[in-house]
Design an enzyme around this catalytic site. Sequence first.
Site, mmCIF file in Angstrom:
data_model
loop_
_atom_site.group_PDB
_atom_site.id
_atom_site.type_symbol
_atom_site.label_atom_id
_atom_site.label_comp_id
_atom_site.label_asym_id
_atom_site.label_seq_id
_atom_site.Cartn_x
_atom_site.Cartn_y
_atom_site.Cartn_z
ATOM 1 N N LYS A 125 -7.133 -9.814 -9.532
ATOM 2 C CA LYS A 125 -6.423 -11.226 -9.241
ATOM 3 C C LYS A 125 -6.823 -11.332 -7.693
ATOM 4 C CE LYS A 125 -3.075 -11.535 -12.425
ATOM 5 N NZ LYS A 125 -1.882 -10.838 -13.052
ATOM 6 N N HIS A 128 -2.889 -14.344 -2.958
ATOM 7 C CA HIS A 128 -2.579 -15.830 -2.277
ATOM 8 C C HIS A 128 -1.509 -15.669 -1.278
ATOM 9 C CE1 HIS A 128 0.692 -15.782 -4.987
ATOM 10 N NE2 HIS A 128 -0.005 -15.281 -5.762
ATOM 11 N N HIS A 131 1.457 -13.068 -1.073
ATOM 12 C CA HIS A 131 1.319 -11.558 -0.844
ATOM 13 C C HIS A 131 1.556 -11.244 0.514
ATOM 14 C CE1 HIS A 131 -0.917 -12.050 -4.800
ATOM 15 N NE2 HIS A 131 -0.257 -10.983 -5.053
HETATM 16 N N1 ARG Z 1 2.152 -5.423 -8.454
HETATM 17 C C1 ARG Z 1 3.516 -5.907 -8.403
HETATM 18 C C2 ARG Z 1 3.385 -7.443 -8.377
HETATM 19 O O1 ARG Z 1 2.467 -8.040 -7.919
HETATM 20 C C3 ARG Z 1 4.508 -5.333 -6.909
HETATM 21 C C4 ARG Z 1 4.524 -3.963 -7.221
HETATM 22 C C5 ARG Z 1 5.649 -3.411 -6.331
HETATM 23 N N2 ARG Z 1 5.726 -2.008 -6.357
HETATM 24 C C6 ARG Z 1 6.359 -1.303 -7.385
HETATM 25 N N3 ARG Z 1 6.381 -0.242 -7.166
HETATM 26 N N4 ARG Z 1 6.765 -1.953 -8.382
HETATM 27 O O2 ARG Z 1 4.475 -8.156 -8.561
#
Ligand code: ARG
Length: 562
Positions: A125, A128, A131
Amino acid sequence: MSFKDTVAEIIAEKAGISAGECASFLETPPQKEMGDLAFPCFKLARVMRKAPPAIAAELKESIVLPDFVKECRVEGGYLNFFFSPEKRAESVLTEINEKGESYGSSDEGAGRTICLDYSSINIAKRCHIGHLTTTVLGNSLAKIHRFLGYKTVSINHLGDWGTQFGKMICAFKHWGKREDVEKNGVNALIDLYVRFDREADENLENEARAWFKKIEDDDPEATELFTWFKDITLKDVAVIYDLLGIHFDSYAGESFYKDKCGAVIEELKEKNLLEFSQGAYVVNLDKYDMPPCILLKSDGATIYATRDLAAAFYRKKTYDFDKCLYVVAYQQDLHFKQIFKVIELMGYPWAKDLIHVPFGMVSYEGQTLSTRKGHVVYLDELLHRACDKALDIINEKNPDLPDKEKVARQVGIGAVVFYDLFSGRIKDVDFWWDRALNFEGETGPYVQYAHTRCCSVLAKAPALDAALADFSALSDESSTELITLLENFPQVVADAAQKYEPSVITRYCAALAQSYNKFYFDNRIIGENEGVMQARLLATKCTRDVIKTALDLLGIDAPEKM
Ligand code: ARG
């Protein structure tokens, strides 16, 4: 020793409590007219068995004032101290001059480790504007903690697990070309995924499932493609991390935990915490007013939460952290509450050291963003645009500036980061170009500009010689205000760490820049007699160093010219 600690020691001796305790009672009065430091005497009412005003009067009589205290006054139950501005300037500036860019640092965190989970992007992905905050907030928190002596482990918990990766391999096998993906990066992967979605029928879905199973089983071809998709995504995002000057110690993402979930599930079963309910294996959290934490689907597949549990155990074992911070948007509040609660129920006291650091959403020039509706602002585009806009401004204001592109990058990125970290983190941020890049307001460029002003004053002036400084030249209002701010910096850093709130530093930077500008316009520096000039140059150098350190803690560069 700081003025505060000295005062604490003097009072402590008469009051019969420890200097440390005394220091913790000392307050900065809410108004300047009430002095520089106040001791609330009701804190001693029990030990001294008197009314606070009587204690204040008695203390005032019995203590010998140090030379930096100009006056000491009883006001109600308080004993207020007024410092000599001259002595205070001398003490603050001498300390900063000696410590340079390490002023404000400490060894509070020595021997302790903090894990920080931030940025945590999703594979295949594109990043954007949503983030931005996790990335810059996490980076700043890591820097602040390192500055306070902690060892930090920056973890990018990649979103790299799920059936969509089976679909992507399937799509690639049917329609993909290697050169294409190499050339167009994540965009090519997204196109493949979109095409899969459009064309998916029963057969394709079955194939995709089979591919995902192959990834799970470490089939060489599937693993090769899956790893390659990850590399492609990380290569794309490296552009962003380079611009922001961010690096990670670990990219162990969700897939890393695929063989580590089983043990956690076993332990949950042994501890009688797992139950089967409505087609899934869950930990019931009714008692804690939370919906059940779902951990296994009916087919035994793990989910996001299961992998977060496994990750917490792995991090505790690997890094033996004192704290593990999850810098993730507030939308995931419940998710983290559930995870932390499950670990607590499993009997691990360190569950209390898992800390969710939530933050608000970013919108763009008044528009909420939605990938579905096609309102997206990609992070790489935003950052490049910031640099271009900064270059336009430089071309207009200072076209002959050496190293223009580099400075434009520092200013453009600085503007975006500063803007994002300016409000308390839980507030939603609406990003506007004219506000972020404004050289006048409380912005990154404004603070960077104050830094360049300090640099240019120092470059133009004769060499600094602190020994010649006449500190009585720093007793006027704007100097006193500047000195007070400089003196507060260590406390500002400590506060920011304690609240996980870099905005404390961002706001401080704006105040310091503003205060220096006032000082600069109110006071002539070059051309005054030697003692006066040296005092003001020293204040300038100290301001320069503190601004540079403070910006660095936010992840922002401080150019010397702009
Ligand atoms: N990749 C996830 C998202 O974009 C965030 C992950 C955050 N870290 C975790 N340990 N859950 O929503």
